[in-house]
Motif scaffolding. Sequence first.
Motif, PDB file in Angstrom:
ATOM      1  N   ASP A  90       0.625  -1.187  -0.137  1.00  0.00           N
ATOM      2  CA  ASP A  90       0.014  -0.217   0.054  1.00  0.00           C
ATOM      3  C   ASP A  90       0.933   1.400  -0.045  1.00  0.00           C
ATOM      4  OD1 ASP A  90      -2.321  -1.614  -0.246  1.00  0.00           O
ATOM      5  OD2 ASP A  90      -2.603  -1.348   2.012  1.00  0.00           O
ATOM      6  N   VAL A  91       2.023   1.258   0.644  1.00  0.00           N
ATOM      7  CA  VAL A  91       3.063   2.466   0.784  1.00  0.00           C
ATOM      8  C   VAL A  91       3.459   2.732  -0.490  1.00  0.00           C
ATOM      9  CG1 VAL A  91       5.041   3.228   1.736  1.00  0.00           C
ATOM     10  CG2 VAL A  91       3.408   2.267   3.341  1.00  0.00           C
ATOM     11  N   ALA A  92       4.136   1.540  -1.159  1.00  0.00           N
ATOM     12  CA  ALA A  92       4.695   1.447  -2.419  1.00  0.00           C
ATOM     13  C   ALA A  92       3.665   2.253  -3.528  1.00  0.00           C
ATOM     14  CB  ALA A  92       5.238   0.243  -2.772  1.00  0.00           C
ATOM     15  N   LYS A  93       2.636   1.942  -3.363  1.00  0.00           N
ATOM     16  CA  LYS A  93       1.450   2.145  -4.416  1.00  0.00           C
ATOM     17  C   LYS A  93       1.464   3.728  -4.407  1.00  0.00           C
ATOM     18  CE  LYS A  93      -1.617  -1.570  -5.224  1.00  0.00           C
ATOM     19  NZ  LYS A  93      -2.829  -2.285  -4.893  1.00  0.00           N
ATOM     20  N   ILE A 238       7.982  25.846   8.892  1.00  0.00           N
ATOM     21  CA  ILE A 238       7.900  24.821   7.845  1.00  0.00           C
ATOM     22  C   ILE A 238       8.619  23.829   8.272  1.00  0.00           C
ATOM     23  CG2 ILE A 238       8.099  24.491   5.622  1.00  0.00           C
ATOM     24  CD1 ILE A 238       7.980  27.530   4.960  1.00  0.00           C
ATOM     25  N   ILE A 239       8.138  22.532   8.305  1.00  0.00           N
ATOM     26  CA  ILE A 239       8.751  21.290   8.590  1.00  0.00           C
ATOM     27  C   ILE A 239       8.659  20.231   7.431  1.00  0.00           C
ATOM     28  CG2 ILE A 239       8.729  19.351   9.993  1.00  0.00           C
ATOM     29  CD1 ILE A 239       7.211  20.813  12.095  1.00  0.00           C
ATOM     30  N   PRO A 240       9.709  20.351   6.712  1.00  0.00           N
ATOM     31  CA  PRO A 240       9.714  19.600   5.358  1.00  0.00           C
ATOM     32  C   PRO A 240       9.743  17.867   5.963  1.00  0.00           C
ATOM     33  CG  PRO A 240      11.600  21.101   5.247  1.00  0.00           C
ATOM     34  CD  PRO A 240      10.860  21.110   6.726  1.00  0.00           C
ATOM     35  N   SER A 241       8.824  17.090   5.525  1.00  0.00           N
ATOM     36  CA  SER A 241       8.522  15.590   6.040  1.00  0.00           C
ATOM     37  C   SER A 241       8.532  14.821   5.231  1.00  0.00           C
ATOM     38  CB  SER A 241       7.594  15.729   7.128  1.00  0.00           C
ATOM     39  OG  SER A 241       7.381  14.601   7.812  1.00  0.00           O
ATOM     40  N   PHE A 242       8.987  13.441   5.472  1.00  0.00           N
ATOM     41  CA  PHE A 242       8.707  12.279   4.606  1.00  0.00           C
ATOM     42  C   PHE A 242       7.193  12.076   5.067  1.00  0.00           C
ATOM     43  CE2 PHE A 242      13.266  12.110   5.527  1.00  0.00           C
ATOM     44  CZ  PHE A 242      13.584  11.913   4.243  1.00  0.00           C
ATOM     45  N   ALA A 243       6.382  11.704   3.954  1.00  0.00           N
ATOM     46  CA  ALA A 243       4.980  11.663   3.988  1.00  0.00           C
ATOM     47  C   ALA A 243       4.692  10.190   4.939  1.00  0.00           C
ATOM     48  CB  ALA A 243       4.163  11.786   2.909  1.00  0.00           C
ATOM     49  N   VAL A 244       5.542   9.361   4.584  1.00  0.00           N
ATOM     50  CA  VAL A 244       5.316   7.995   5.439  1.00  0.00           C
ATOM     51  C   VAL A 244       6.234   7.859   6.424  1.00  0.00           C
ATOM     52  CG1 VAL A 244       5.605   5.458   4.945  1.00  0.00           C
ATOM     53  CG2 VAL A 244       5.297   6.793   3.086  1.00  0.00           C
ATOM     54  N   PRO A 273      -0.827  15.326   0.403  1.00  0.00           N
ATOM     55  CA  PRO A 273      -1.957  14.348  -0.058  1.00  0.00           C
ATOM     56  C   PRO A 273      -1.591  12.747   0.305  1.00  0.00           C
ATOM     57  CG  PRO A 273      -1.714  15.934  -1.751  1.00  0.00           C
ATOM     58  CD  PRO A 273      -0.567  16.352  -0.769  1.00  0.00           C
ATOM     59  N   MET A 274      -0.242  12.580   0.143  1.00  0.00           N
ATOM     60  CA  MET A 274       0.289  11.294   0.498  1.00  0.00           C
ATOM     61  C   MET A 274       0.367  10.968   1.986  1.00  0.00           C
ATOM     62  SD  MET A 274       3.253   8.880  -1.234  1.00  0.00           S
ATOM     63  CE  MET A 274       4.748  10.098  -0.609  1.00  0.00           C
ATOM     64  N   GLY A 275       0.695  11.875   2.582  1.00  0.00           N
ATOM     65  CA  GLY A 275       0.852  11.947   4.029  1.00  0.00           C
ATOM     66  C   GLY A 275      -0.502  11.765   4.504  1.00  0.00           C
ATOM     67  N   ILE A 276      -1.454  12.515   4.058  1.00  0.00           N
ATOM     68  CA  ILE A 276      -2.984  12.214   4.573  1.00  0.00           C
ATOM     69  C   ILE A 276      -3.551  10.844   4.018  1.00  0.00           C
ATOM     70  CG2 ILE A 276      -5.476  12.742   4.105  1.00  0.00           C
ATOM     71  CD1 ILE A 276      -4.111  15.990   3.880  1.00  0.00           C
ATOM     72  N   SER A 277      -2.999  10.403   3.183  1.00  0.00           N
ATOM     73  CA  SER A 277      -3.611   8.991   2.685  1.00  0.00           C
ATOM     74  C   SER A 277      -2.931   8.086   3.590  1.00  0.00           C
ATOM     75  CB  SER A 277      -2.903   8.518   1.211  1.00  0.00           C
ATOM     76  OG  SER A 277      -3.759   9.385   0.248  1.00  0.00           O
ATOM     77  N   MET A 278      -1.616   8.291   4.103  1.00  0.00           N
ATOM     78  CA  MET A 278      -1.062   7.466   5.106  1.00  0.00           C
ATOM     79  C   MET A 278      -1.812   7.120   6.258  1.00  0.00           C
ATOM     80  SD  MET A 278       1.553   5.550   4.341  1.00  0.00           S
ATOM     81  CE  MET A 278       1.982   5.251   5.847  1.00  0.00           C
ATOM     82  N   LEU A 279      -2.483   7.985   6.657  1.00  0.00           N
ATOM     83  CA  LEU A 279      -3.386   8.026   7.791  1.00  0.00           C
ATOM     84  C   LEU A 279      -4.235   7.082   7.797  1.00  0.00           C
ATOM     85  CD1 LEU A 279      -4.003  11.824   8.626  1.00  0.00           C
ATOM     86  CD2 LEU A 279      -2.441  10.607   9.758  1.00  0.00           C
ATOM     87  N   ILE A 306      -4.552  19.441   4.248  1.00  0.00           N
ATOM     88  CA  ILE A 306      -4.864  19.925   2.776  1.00  0.00           C
ATOM     89  C   ILE A 306      -4.468  19.101   1.819  1.00  0.00           C
ATOM     90  CG2 ILE A 306      -4.225  21.559   1.379  1.00  0.00           C
ATOM     91  CD1 ILE A 306      -3.757  23.588   3.630  1.00  0.00           C
ATOM     92  N   SER A 307      -5.553  18.731   0.812  1.00  0.00           N
ATOM     93  CA  SER A 307      -5.323  18.104  -0.356  1.00  0.00           C
ATOM     94  C   SER A 307      -5.168  18.687  -1.554  1.00  0.00           C
ATOM     95  CB  SER A 307      -6.142  16.727  -0.515  1.00  0.00           C
ATOM     96  OG  SER A 307      -5.924  15.932   0.667  1.00  0.00           O
TER      97      SER A 307
END
Length: 451
Positions: A90-93, A238-244, A273-279, A306-307
């Motif tokens: 799921d993460v890879a997708k 501002i916090i640059p962050s890996f979404a996963v 958007p990917m970080g939100i999907s990770m939730l 925000i998406s």
Amino acid sequence: MKITCIGGVGTVTGSKTLIESNGIRILVDCGQFQGLKPLRELNWEPLPILPSTIDFVLLTHGHLDHCGWLPRLVNQGFDGKIYCTSPTKDVAKLILLDSAKIQEEDAKLANEGKYSKHEIAEPLYTVAQAEKVFPHFRVINPNESVSLDAEIEAVFTNAGHILGACTVELRLENKIVVFSGDIGRDNDVLMYPPTKPQKADYVFLESTYGNRLHPDTDPKLELEMYINNAVHNGGTVIIPSFAVERVQSVMYLIWKLKEENRIPNIPYIIDTPMGISMLELFVNNRKWHRLRSDEFTAMCKSFTLISDYQETINTIYNKQPKVVIAASGMVTGGRVLSYLERYIGLPETTVIIIGYQGEGTRGRKLLEGAKEIKIHGKYYEVKAKVLEIEGLSAHGDQKDLVNWLSNMEEKPKKVFLVHGENEPADELRIKIQEKYGIECVIPMMGQVFEL
């Protein structure tokens, strides 16, 4: 057997290790190179063997530097199975689709702005090519043996780090070869500690933080101080962050600070958007992390998610102090660039770096004190405060990596130190040899080992 280090050696990106045994070819990870231009250019180079001759890919986890070359592999003829855990699939997708979309957008911007050195800039792969990877995924459960061939078995065990991340143990030719993947921390905020291997003839061990110890400082306290100082000065954080995983870790700490009334009541925004999907993946994979259901729900409610990109624009031009968490973690792409274009030149802005920054990335340059950074073909003066919180890394440090080898019943014949720059790998080599007396090898790109 023959093992070839195609990527992820001398660097922390592009992980690809080829195993050849009795006519079977297995690729452990299929990552994309990031950072320095000479490394990124390797993404356009063919593999030393035809992808159509590879039988299996074993994916340790879903980060781009471990799965991001899969669309190229499939596009060039790979037709085998990609084994991984359910969360990793799921993460890879998510990551592959996001990566493809960003590459398509970057190519379009480069062509419109005419700042590409190529006559026509092209994406490394498209969304359509990324989607062609998905039918190849085969889900396996951790700690269960899967037969790749009559004489080859693989077992995946928890590595911590991110949802679904695993160490891969290959049993073949009466030997056990262990590929660590990325090893998480023993005291991670969200993830469980990694499972230590007990038997191995040969180990391929990551060395990202091979020369560093994470500080004993409290990242929650550091976040509190940095946010309060920035808001006091009327600035945005501002916090640059890996979404996963990283987005979710920072969310958890900020939520706890808000619950304890230790930081002001301003907008706290997740713009990835990917970080939100990770939730949603955290909801669906509770056994992989420490968060209780009630904690997770309360945490999410305390943030604005925000998406839509128009919301991003509105947020950027809202002058109110705020805390924005946005991808990407190494500032190589994604929506964080839009925020930095607006805010990096303001002295009241605070940029907090919270994860490993690969060589040549904007994040590394900011940490090293760059006076200007280049975004979308333009240069921006850096006037913002750039701070770092080391305690939020999802990678184990030198102590964690050395300790990961502590449960071995017998000493491995050799440990190969991969997925690290040369200096960290060499310091880890010395530590392992001193403590365990195990011979350590630091492979070079393209080097072949017969075991």
